[in-house]
Design a protein around this motif. Sequence first.
Motif: not given
Length: 138
Positions: A41-66
Amino acid sequence: MYITQYHNNGALKAEGWLQDGLMVHYWKHYFVNSKLQQEGHYKEDKKEKYWYFYRPDGSKSMEGHYQEDQKNGWWLFYDKQGRIDHKCQLRNGIKNGYCLKYFNKKLTSAEKYKNGKKVNEWFDFRSFKRDNNLSDLK
């Protein structure tokens, strides 16, 4: 307004909502190879709430709150097999609190950070309880 953006090769780069020219609500960003790179999620161009990040192969790399575009609270970091490698407490994107390290799903050590600097490390639960005044835990 819902928009889509594309890489130079024509692959989808990002999709999400704009309001008054600013990113809002849920967005997905993609690598050039069309795999999902990050989503949240974004709020006024800033990351907010819960985020998920992935590697180029599609595997999850990290997740957490902004919060206000900064990583805050507990963050989970994954190895390439999809198992939790470590989880850390962050404040404004910096380690601040505990980091727990795992190997093959087993907790191997704990570290404590203050403003990004390691102040202690434990390799057994007994010393961790003792040093953190957790004697009431059974």
